[in-house]
Scaffold this active site. Structure first.
Site, mmCIF file in Angstrom:
data_model
loop_
_atom_site.group_PDB
_atom_site.id
_atom_site.type_symbol
_atom_site.label_atom_id
_atom_site.label_comp_id
_atom_site.label_asym_id
_atom_site.label_seq_id
_atom_site.Cartn_x
_atom_site.Cartn_y
_atom_site.Cartn_z
ATOM 1 N N VAL A 11 0.819 -1.202 0.000
ATOM 2 C CA VAL A 11 0.000 0.000 0.000
ATOM 3 C C VAL A 11 0.861 1.264 0.000
ATOM 4 O O VAL A 11 0.674 2.169 -0.818
ATOM 5 C CB VAL A 11 -0.939 0.000 1.229
ATOM 6 C CG1 VAL A 11 -1.686 1.313 1.339
ATOM 7 C CG2 VAL A 11 -1.912 -1.163 1.144
ATOM 8 N N GLU A 150 -7.649 3.181 1.675
ATOM 9 C CA GLU A 150 -7.321 2.833 0.289
ATOM 10 C C GLU A 150 -8.246 1.701 -0.164
ATOM 11 O O GLU A 150 -8.653 0.879 0.640
ATOM 12 C CB GLU A 150 -5.847 2.443 0.164
ATOM 13 C CG GLU A 150 -5.342 1.400 1.177
ATOM 14 C CD GLU A 150 -5.681 -0.022 0.820
ATOM 15 O OE1 GLU A 150 -6.014 -0.259 -0.352
ATOM 16 O OE2 GLU A 150 -5.641 -0.892 1.710
ATOM 17 N N PHE A 151 -8.532 1.717 -1.456
ATOM 18 C CA PHE A 151 -9.380 0.652 -2.003
ATOM 19 C C PHE A 151 -8.642 -0.054 -3.144
ATOM 20 O O PHE A 151 -9.226 -0.441 -4.142
ATOM 21 C CB PHE A 151 -10.717 1.232 -2.483
ATOM 22 C CG PHE A 151 -11.477 1.943 -1.394
ATOM 23 C CD1 PHE A 151 -12.175 1.221 -0.432
ATOM 24 C CD2 PHE A 151 -11.457 3.321 -1.298
ATOM 25 C CE1 PHE A 151 -12.849 1.866 0.597
ATOM 26 C CE2 PHE A 151 -12.132 3.982 -0.278
ATOM 27 C CZ PHE A 151 -12.835 3.253 0.674
ATOM 28 N N CYS A 279 -5.988 -8.728 2.836
ATOM 29 C CA CYS A 279 -7.031 -7.826 3.344
ATOM 30 C C CYS A 279 -8.318 -8.528 3.765
ATOM 31 O O CYS A 279 -8.688 -8.462 4.934
ATOM 32 C CB CYS A 279 -7.339 -6.767 2.297
ATOM 33 S SG CYS A 279 -6.015 -5.576 2.179
#
Ligand code: UDX
Ligand code: UDX
Length: 469
Positions: A11, A150-151, A279
């Site tokens: 990330v 964040e996606f 995730c």
């Protein structure tokens, strides 16, 4: 703007490189010296499309790497925290790295700073980060804590970052929100997309992306709720796929039928061997733990996780159905990463399946375009790593497709047929059509669809081939 990103993992590194491409001055901070040395030397530690290009473009210019958190904080307006938040034994998020970074930031504050949670964290983390920074003697008006989830999906993280469906900014004051608005301004005013050399837009994106301002707590919840919803969608379709198998329906047709309803949407409706990655599994457990702490038993999440586990067991049963006994069987395995387009094997269902098959006494010949180095560290020496899909198929009793790499959907089927000892393909990602595979002479198992069994040899592309016994 001057930005620090703490944590150079999947990330942090993508965020840092993308901020630099937006025109900001970025320092990426990490305490892993080996990683830093590699990054400074121009290496790209993860497999991520467009990342090598961005690092080449900005490294040493407006993107630098450092282990000096204090100096990075002093030089920056916004500090994005992207260190890991691994699960504890109880399934809660371990926030000790976040806490230690918050302490480090505190002593370095030399003017108004916005501390931004980028890592996925439970609701209330922003409160705690604020408390920790205050406890370590920073003045209350010298900083704000924001949440900017964040996606990013691994494999398409750079384009997901630069062409998001939305940007969520959780800020509890206008002063704080305005800093984050400025960070994303090149995207929200569209100027980045007109720039020469901008990373190309994927299909069907909304430009410019909307920026949604919420409270910090709402933003924290948006992240957990989004990931839980997406995982739920996958488990839902996997459950529907199981029913399809029982009644003889075709899950692909069913998904087309339900996904075209605008309220449901076609994305994240691919059945398979269950979700994995760094995730979904961790965030579902953490979200359930957060809910429990708040006095709510989120049983729906238990079921989402149970279906996900079950999906792997169902796949193992399919392998048994195809091969009867497993001990001593040679299996070609295509895919070890948790999904296509990445070298990440964290919580990879492919790895878990290979481990289960090794335990059953199978011999495995595995191929993955990017994840073999990482897989070597966790799979025992009985696994053979090979150079391409056809080598994996060579002499195998069956071929298993475990990761949805694009290249696995475009194999030379005649060549594959020639390589396999028996023309059996067990596809955990539905990359082929059962009828077409049967017509080519394969016995083909997939998810949520009837098995394809070979038609008369004269009709098959590989007609006339007598399989070695
Ligand atoms: C991220 C987020 O942190 C996680 O919450 C989210 O759900 C998934 O993505 P990721 O980037 O995949 O995690 O993490 P990882 O690859 O583990 O990288 C974290 C980096 O932070 C590592 O390079 C590590 O060395 C660094 N780190 C960790 C620090 O610099 N300081 C610390 O105190 C701890
Ligand atoms: C996810 C979220 O999508 C992203 O928004 C978040 O920020 C981080 O977590 P990631 O884990 O990188 O991203 O990949 P994703 O594309 O979501 O896939 C997760 C898992 O679900 C993979 O194992 C994938 O194979 C599986 N999957 C995905 C399915 O089985 N079916 C689908 O339809 C989609």
């Amino acid at each position: 703007m001057h930005i620090a990103v703490v944590g150079s993992g999947y990330v942090g590194l993508v965020a840092g490189a993308c901020f630099a491409d937006l025109g900001h001055q970025v320092i990426v901070v990490d305490n892993d010296q080996a990683k830093l040395a590699a990054l400074k030397a121009g290496e790209v530690p993860i497999h991520e499309k467009f990342l090598p290009e961005l690092l080449r473009r900005h490294r040493g210019r407006n993107l630098t790497f450092s282990d000096d958190l204090v100096a990075a904080v002093r030089a920056s307006d916004a500090i994005f925290v992207a260190v890991g938040t691994p699960p504890t034994e109880q399934g809660e998020a371990d926030l000790s790295y976040v806490e230690s970074v918050a302490r480090g930031i505190s002593g370095a504050i030399n003017g108004y700073k916005v501390v931004v949670e980028k890592s996925t964290v439970p609701v209330y983390t922003s409160d705690w980060v604020r408390k920790i920074i205050l406890r370590n003697a920073a003045a209350p008006d010298s900083f704000d804590v924001a949440s900017n989830p964040e996606f990013l999906r691994e494999g398409t993280a750079v384009t997901d970052f630069l062409y998001p469906d939305r940007i969520v900014v959780g800020a509890d004051s206008e002063r704080c929100a305005s800093v984050l608005r400025k960070v994303y301004e090149p995207m929200t005013n569209g100027s980045y997309y007109q720039k020469k050399g901008a990373i190309p837009a994927p299909d069907r994106v909304r430009i410019p992306p909307p920026l949604i301002i919420t409270s910090a707590k709402s933003a924290e919840l948006i992240k957990h709720a989004s990931n839980a919803f997406l995982a739920m969608k996958i488990s839902f379709v996997n459950a529907v796929a199981s029913i399809c198998e029982s009644v003889g329906a075709d899950v692909q047709q069913v998904c087309q039928g339900i996904g075209t309803d605008g309220r449901i949407g076609p994305r994240f409706l691919n059945p398979g061997i269950g979700y994995g990655g760094s995730c979904f599994p961790k965030d579902l457990m953490a979200f359930r733990a957060v809910a429990r702490e708040c006095g709510y038993e989120f049983r729906l999440l238990d079921e989402v996780m149970r279906i996900n586990e079950d999906q792997r067991q169902r796949f193992l049963r399919k392998v048994r159905t195809a091969l009867w006994t497993l001990r001593g069987k040679r299996l070609g395995v295509l895919g070890l990463a948790f999904k296509g387009g990445t070298d990440d094997i964290r919580e990879s269902p492919a790895i878990l399946l290979v481990q289960a098959l090794l335990q059953e006494g199978c011999q495995i010949a595995a191929y993955d375009p990017a994840a073999m180095d990482r897989a070597r560290e966790v799979l025992n020496s009985k696994t053979e790593f090979v150079g391409d899909p056809y080598e994996a198929a060579s002499g195998a009793d069956a071929l298993l497709i475990l990761t949805e790499w694009e290249e696995f959907a475009a194999l030379d089927l005649d060549r594959l047929f020639q390589q396999l000892k028996y023309p059996i393909v067990i596809d955990g990602r539905n990359l082929y059509q059962p009828d077409a595979m049967a017509a080519r002479g394969f016995t083909y198992y997939s998810v949520g669809r009837q098995a394809g069994t070979p038609v008369a040899p004269a009709e098959g592309a590989a007609a006339g081939k007598i399989k070695k016994s």
